[in-house]
Design a protein around this motif. Structure first.
Motif, short mmCIF file in Angstrom:
data_model
loop_
_atom_site.label_atom_id
_atom_site.label_comp_id
_atom_site.label_asym_id
_atom_site.label_seq_id
_atom_site.Cartn_x
_atom_site.Cartn_y
_atom_site.Cartn_z
N TRP A 67 -4.58 60.33 23.97
CA TRP A 67 -5.25 59.84 25.18
C TRP A 67 -4.38 58.91 26.01
N VAL A 68 -3.36 58.33 25.41
CA VAL A 68 -2.41 57.49 26.13
C VAL A 68 -1.01 57.82 25.64
N SER A 69 -0.05 57.50 26.48
CA SER A 69 1.35 57.65 26.09
C SER A 69 2.11 56.45 26.59
N ALA B 132 5.41 50.40 29.36
CA ALA B 132 4.11 50.66 29.98
C ALA B 132 3.35 51.77 29.26
N TRP B 133 2.05 51.61 29.24
CA TRP B 133 1.15 52.63 28.69
C TRP B 133 0.48 53.33 29.86
N TRP C 48 -13.15 52.04 25.19
CA TRP C 48 -13.63 52.18 26.56
C TRP C 48 -12.91 51.22 27.50
N MET C 49 -12.76 49.97 27.09
CA MET C 49 -12.10 48.97 27.93
C MET C 49 -10.61 49.29 28.11
N ALA C 50 -9.94 49.73 27.05
CA ALA C 50 -8.52 50.06 27.17
C ALA C 50 -8.32 51.25 28.11
N LEU C 51 -9.12 52.29 27.93
CA LEU C 51 -9.00 53.45 28.81
C LEU C 51 -9.32 53.07 30.25
N ASP D 207 -5.83 64.17 28.91
CA ASP D 207 -6.95 64.07 27.96
C ASP D 207 -7.55 62.67 27.98
N GLY D 208 -6.72 61.67 28.17
CA GLY D 208 -7.21 60.29 28.26
C GLY D 208 -8.07 60.07 29.49
N ARG D 209 -7.67 60.67 30.61
CA ARG D 209 -8.49 60.56 31.82
C ARG D 209 -9.84 61.24 31.62
N ALA D 210 -9.83 62.38 30.94
CA ALA D 210 -11.10 63.08 30.67
C ALA D 210 -11.97 62.25 29.72
#
Length: 90
Positions: free
Chosen positions: A60-62, A67-68, A29-32, A73-76
């Protein structure tokens, strides 16, 4: 008795339980949230490489160079978890 309990601990447990319901944890949750810009200083939480790797494995991330970034899908996923935390603490 509920009034004798630490309210911060109760909120913390409610957040953890709500996230777990979606197979998530605070690190996710914190990373997203950091990558979404929801945390004023994205560098503030020290996001572990293993967390980023796990999120990348889910799509969910790339990574773009150093930079990440969140994927669609990660935003959702981040929106789902943010709504979950708000509901658990609201």
């Amino acid at each position: 008795m509920l009034s004798d309990m630490n309210p911060h601990a109760e909120v913390s447990r409610a957040i953890d339980a709500a996230l777990a319901h979606h197979g998530a944890d605070r690190d996710e949750w914190m990373a997203l949230s950091a990558l979404a810009g929801a945390i004023p200083d994205p560098g503030a939480p020290d996001v572990a490489a293993e967390t980023l790797d796990r999120l990348a494995a889910h799509g969910w991330v790339s990574r773009d160079g150093d930079a990440w970034a969140l994927t669609a899908d990660g935003r959702a996923r981040r929106a789902l978890l943010a709504d979950t935390v708000v509901a658990a603490t609201g």
